[in-house]
Structures are given as structure tokens and as C-alpha cells.
Design an enzyme around this catalytic site. Structure first.
Site, PDB file in Angstrom:
ATOM      1  N   LEU A   1      47.288  68.439  36.528  1.00  0.00           N
ATOM      2  CA  LEU A   1      47.828  69.609  35.970  1.00  0.00           C
ATOM      3  C   LEU A   1      49.207  69.162  35.407  1.00  0.00           C
ATOM      4  O   LEU A   1      49.593  69.790  34.513  1.00  0.00           O
ATOM      5  CB  LEU A   1      48.133  70.371  37.311  1.00  0.00           C
ATOM      6  CG  LEU A   1      47.047  70.953  38.019  1.00  0.00           C
ATOM      7  CD1 LEU A   1      47.348  71.850  39.214  1.00  0.00           C
ATOM      8  CD2 LEU A   1      46.172  71.974  37.030  1.00  0.00           C
TER       9      LEU A   1
ATOM     10  N   GLN B   1      52.435  65.478  35.244  1.00  0.00           N
ATOM     11  CA  GLN B   1      52.940  64.360  35.728  1.00  0.00           C
ATOM     12  C   GLN B   1      54.272  64.112  35.264  1.00  0.00           C
ATOM     13  O   GLN B   1      54.976  64.553  34.495  1.00  0.00           O
ATOM     14  CB  GLN B   1      52.089  63.285  35.282  1.00  0.00           C
ATOM     15  CG  GLN B   1      52.114  62.772  33.890  1.00  0.00           C
ATOM     16  CD  GLN B   1      51.271  61.937  33.565  1.00  0.00           C
ATOM     17  OE1 GLN B   1      49.974  61.847  33.859  1.00  0.00           O
ATOM     18  NE2 GLN B   1      51.632  60.765  32.547  1.00  0.00           N
TER      19      GLN B   1
ATOM     20  N   PHE C   1      57.565  59.918  38.874  1.00  0.00           N
ATOM     21  CA  PHE C   1      57.317  59.417  40.152  1.00  0.00           C
ATOM     22  C   PHE C   1      56.214  60.235  40.788  1.00  0.00           C
ATOM     23  O   PHE C   1      55.789  59.749  42.044  1.00  0.00           O
ATOM     24  CB  PHE C   1      58.300  59.651  41.227  1.00  0.00           C
ATOM     25  CG  PHE C   1      59.964  58.939  40.553  1.00  0.00           C
ATOM     26  CD1 PHE C   1      59.800  57.383  40.345  1.00  0.00           C
ATOM     27  CD2 PHE C   1      60.730  59.494  40.078  1.00  0.00           C
ATOM     28  CE1 PHE C   1      60.814  56.693  40.191  1.00  0.00           C
ATOM     29  CE2 PHE C   1      61.832  58.957  39.643  1.00  0.00           C
ATOM     30  CZ  PHE C   1      62.225  57.659  39.758  1.00  0.00           C
TER      31      PHE C   1
ATOM     32  N   LYS D   1      52.479  62.664  40.374  1.00  0.00           N
ATOM     33  CA  LYS D   1      51.339  63.449  39.366  1.00  0.00           C
ATOM     34  C   LYS D   1      50.927  64.764  40.485  1.00  0.00           C
ATOM     35  O   LYS D   1      50.896  64.488  41.519  1.00  0.00           O
ATOM     36  CB  LYS D   1      50.341  62.520  39.126  1.00  0.00           C
ATOM     37  CG  LYS D   1      50.581  61.370  38.148  1.00  0.00           C
ATOM     38  CD  LYS D   1      49.228  60.902  37.824  1.00  0.00           C
ATOM     39  CE  LYS D   1      49.800  59.404  36.671  1.00  0.00           C
ATOM     40  NZ  LYS D   1      48.369  58.971  36.402  1.00  0.00           N
TER      41      LYS D   1
ATOM     42  N   ASP E   1      68.263  73.366  39.077  1.00  0.00           N
ATOM     43  CA  ASP E   1      67.576  73.090  37.719  1.00  0.00           C
ATOM     44  C   ASP E   1      66.737  74.095  37.504  1.00  0.00           C
ATOM     45  O   ASP E   1      65.703  74.220  37.291  1.00  0.00           O
ATOM     46  CB  ASP E   1      66.847  71.724  38.048  1.00  0.00           C
ATOM     47  CG  ASP E   1      66.338  71.077  36.894  1.00  0.00           C
ATOM     48  OD1 ASP E   1      66.810  71.283  35.691  1.00  0.00           O
ATOM     49  OD2 ASP E   1      65.261  70.487  36.867  1.00  0.00           O
TER      50      ASP E   1
END
EC number: 2.7.11.1
Length: 479
Positions: A18, A20, A23, A25, A134
Site C-alpha cells: 500500500l 512505504q 524504515f 512498508k 505532523d
């Protein structure tokens, strides 16, 4: 990272990729047992340990377990092998909100819906002292029903990450969405920084582009520092006012989430949402009334007037009696605080409250109705001795609702259990502590947990009452 396994610990089938990052996936997965779709985040343990990010992974797990909300991606479980860490999470079929915005600006009503759900999720996280840091469209996912889900808590902070000055000091986030105080590498309030990012997201949803953008990164930082942006001509005046307050470069004067909820644009959208909900409820009620209007013999409603009341606040079912449930000795033991095993299962045991009363059931019911009216709660009867109380306005986690159930120990001694059935647990606890307890004081004998032992006077009163009722039961009837 080595090739993915086709089956994970005999529990999940692992499918297509879906997405990546550096660090990790993320793969599509499916539960072998329930057939439920999931997202499986595979983290390379060696890579994160090399760069010292293992604590960040632990923090992400802690945050996702704390932040359980309808608009936050749910973490189902965490597993690990010698080389990998696996997060099994809620699968959001709709993908990133970014993909929608990349096609152009959204309609006002659609933008309002996503912003409303974002504010609810962020407000809930802040109430748990979790700060995302974020927030951007790439980290906002959509489920099957186009509902927003906040994801990627990798950069989030908990309250214990603050220094002695009570502020956060780690610079993180995506530059175009980051607040000025974060860029300036000063200590910052995570709540205020998240509100700024939400303001940028709102602008992007309505405009289709960023408020602060420049090919020169330093020039973009300058614009952010001065809140130098121009709203498009199609922005409504109330949206402009809200954005100016959210994108205030001074965190001290920046608008709070409570004030965002009070803003005219936010309330206008909320009013439209409530009207749609009311219309839907009326449609459902009319369908139910049509099917319930005749019985098996084709007759209409009974003439005893046992149907729902017109105002919808109190509903009495035809087959329900007014008598509360009787409790025997085993029921009392099971409900007692000393025999409560809920704490052994790791759940928050603050979702229910119990009190005893020496008042008749009719007095308790009247008091519940009076208190509900005073606190602006709707109240309706579900069955004998069981009532549903609901707030009229949505809270952090939807409509706060609770069940109040009356149990009869003796005709003049009752146990009342108030249990949260929906909404935010903290809001429920506050309502009980600040509103319900004081309002019900004149019918309460003692709240469970308030006193480990009854006072000697209460014990004497109870024993006398028990003896009197026993004598009345043993006394032979006289004709």
C-alpha cells in the site's frame, strides 16, 4: 527489507503493497479468522535500532493505544520477530485525503465535514495529552464511508516529552504545515502547533493549494513566520476570519479548539449536519410507525395510549412494566466494589457509577427526569427500570449517552447504576462528578466507592429497615 511473508503468524494473509517509507512498508492484509481487511505496517528492526528510533516506535504504540477515537486509525495489535515489528491496523480503503485535494478544491460542505472530523480527533488526542505534530493531508486517510481517520503518529509527542518549562522542543513535521514557533526552534505548545497545522489543512481543502509556498525554503519560512498568505476570492468572510485566527503567528493569541467550535463557519456547518440527522431520524421514525401501526390482525394501535410520547423524550414500551429489576444476594455480591473484577482486564473502570437510595422507585425516576431537564439531557425509557440519557450536542467522541438502571433490593431500598454507553469517558466522568452527583444528592444514600464502610448510623438504619420489612412479611394476614 527482505521479502514479505505471505502469512503472518497464522493469523493474517499479507497482500499487496500500500505504501512505504524509509524504515517501514505497509501492506494490505486480511484476518484468516474473521476475513476482516487490515493494514499491516512492517518495520525493519535493524534499521530503526541503528538510527536510535526504537523509542519513537514504542511511543507510537503508546499513543495509538491511548488515542482510540472514531476519527483516528485504530491499532489492533503489535507483533514482533527477530528482524521485524508488525503493526496490525485499521484498513482505510479510501486512501489519503491528499489524493482528493490533488484533483482540486473541495466543495464547502465536504471540506467542512473533513475539518469537523479532524478537529474532533485532534481535540480528543489533546484531551489525552497527545500531540500529533505532523498533521497534513497525506496523514489523513478515508475509510469506506468517506470518514476521515488521522494516521501516522510516528512524530507525535506525549505530555511527558515536555521539558521543565512545560513546552516541546523537538523540531518536526512537514515544513509547509509547521507552525512558526516550531520553525524558530523555540519551545512550543503542542496544542497550539497542531491547531496551526489544522488551519493549513482547512485552507488546502477549500483552495486546492497551500497558503505558504515558495521554491526557496527560507522564503517560505519567512512567509510562515509572518502569516503572509492571501485567501482566494471564493472564500466566505466567516472562513477568512477563522483562518486568520488559526494561522495567527503568535501562539499566545492563536484561537483554541473550543473557540473554533464556537466560530460562525463551524456552527453553520454543524447546524446543517444536525438538520440532516433530524430529517433522517424523522424518515426512520415514519417507516417504523408505518410498520408498527398494525398488528397481526390488521388492527391499528391499541386504545390504551401505550405508544411513544409526542415529544420523544420519554418512551414507554407497551409490554414493559414499571417495576425495576429485583436483586438477590448473589446479584448484590456481583455488583459490589470488592467483587468487581473489571480491573483485572486492563480496561478503564471509570465508565460506571452506582449509588443506593432509600427512596421509592417512582421518586428516583422523577428525580432523574428533573435532573435530565436541568442538564439539558434527553431521557427516554427503554424497559422496566432502565433509562437512556443523552446529551443534545456532540462531544469529543460523538454524542455522550448513558444508561441509568434502577434495581430493587427491597421496596424502599434501591441500587441505581449509571453506565456510559457512548461518547468520551473523560466527558462522562466530568458530567457525573460536577453535575449528576450534586443534582442527585437528595435521593442518594451513599455512592459506591465513596465510603468503604457504611457509617454506624447508616448500618443501624439499614438493619432496622430490614427487620421491619421481615416482620411485615412474616405477619399472618388477617381477614
Amino acid at each position: 527489507m527482505e521479502n514479505k511473508p505471505s502469512v503472518l503468524t497464522d493469523k493474517y494473509d499479507v497482500g499487496r503493497l500500500l505504501g512505504q517509507g524509509t524504515f517501514a512498508k505497509v501492506y494490505y492484509g486480511r484476518s484468516i479468522l474473521t476475513n476482516q481487511s487490515v493494514a499491516i505496517k512492517m518495520i525493519d528492526k535493524e534499521k530503526v535500532m541503528k538510527v536510535g528510533l526504537i523509542e519513537q516506535i514504542k511511543r507510537e504504540i503508546s499513543v495509538m493505544r491511548i488515542a482510540r477515537h472514531p476519527n483516528v486509525v485504530e491499532l489492533y495489535e503489535v507483533m514482533a520477530t527477530k528482524t521485524r515489528i508488525y503493526f496490525v491496523m485499521e484498513y482505510c480503503k479510501g486512501g489519503e485525503l491528499f489524493n482528493k485535494v490533488a484533483k482540486g478544491k473541495l466543495r464547502d460542505d465536504v471540506a467542512w465535514k473533513y475539518f469537523y472530523q479532524l478537529i474532533n480527533a485532534v481535540d480528543f488526542c489533546h484531551s489525552r495529552e497527545v500531540y500529533h505534530r505532523d498533521i497534513k493531508p497525506e496523514n489523513l486517510l478515508l475509510d469506506d464511508n468517506e470518514n476521515l481517520k488521522v494516521s501516522d503518529f510516528g512524530l507525535s509527542a506525549l505530555a511527558d516529552c515536555k521539558r521543565q518549562d512545560g513546552l516541546l522542543h523537538t523540531t518536526c513535521g512537514t515544513p509547509a504545515y509547521v507552525a512558526p514557533e516550531v520553525i524558530n526552534r523555540k519551545g512550543y505548545d503542542g496544542t497550539k502547533a497542531d491547531i496551526w497545522s489544522c488551519g493549513v489543512v482547512l485552507f488546502v481543502l477549500l483552495a486546492g493549494y497551500l497558503p505558504f509556498h515558495d521554491s526557496n525554503l527560507m522564503e517560505m519560512y519567512r512567509k510562515i513566520g509572518k502569516a503572509d498568505f492571501k485567501a482566494p476570492s471564493w472564500f466566505a468572510p466567516e472562513v477568512r476570519r477563522l483562518l486568520c485566527k488559526m494561522l495567527d503567528p503568535n501562539p499566545e493569541t492563536r484561537i483554541t479548539i473550543a473557540r473554533i467550535r464556537e466560530s460562525s463557519w463551524f456552527r453553520k456547518g454543524l447546524h446543517m449536519k444536525q438538520k440532516k440527522m433530524e430529517k433522517r431520524v424523522k424518515e426512520i421514525n415514519s417507516v417504523e410507525a408505518g410498520t408498527a401501526g398494525t398488528n397481526e390482525n390488521g388492527a391499528g394501535p391499541s386504545e390504551n395510549g401505550a405508544g411513544p410520547s409526542e415529544n420523544g423524550d420519554r418512551v414507554t414500551e407497551e409490554n414493559h412494566t414499571d417495576e425495576p429489576t429485583n436483586l438477590n444476594a448473589f446479584d448484590l455480591i456481583a455488583l459490589s466494589a470488592g467483587f468487581d473484577l473489571a480491573g483485572l482486564f486492563g480496561d478503564d473502570n471509570k465508565r460506571e457509577s452506582r449509588f443506593t437510595s432509600q427512596k421509592p422507585a417512582s421518586v428516583i425516576i422523577s428525580k432523574l427526569e428533573e435532573v435530565a431537564q436541568r442538564l439539558k439531557l434527553s431521557i427516554r425509557k427503554r424497559e422496566a427500570g432502565l433509562f437512556k440519557l443523552e446529551r443534545l450536542k456532540e462531544g469529543r467522541k460523538g454524542i455522550l449517552s448513558m444508561d441509568a438502571e434502577i434495581f430493587q433490593v427491597t421496596p424502599n431500598f434501591h441500587l441505581v447504576e449509571v453506565k456510559k454507553s457512548n461518547g468520551d469517558t473523560l466527558e462522562y466522568q466530568k458530567l457525573v462528578a460536577e453535575d449528576l452527583r450534586p443534582a442527585l444528592s437528595d435521593i442518594v444514600w451513599v455512592w459506591q466507592g465513596e465510603k468503604d464502610e457504611l457509617t454506624s448510623q447508616q448500618e443501624t438504619e439499614y438493619q432496622q429497615q430490614q427487620q421491619q420489612e421481615q416482620q411485615e412479611q412474616e405477619e399472618p394476614l388477617k381477614f
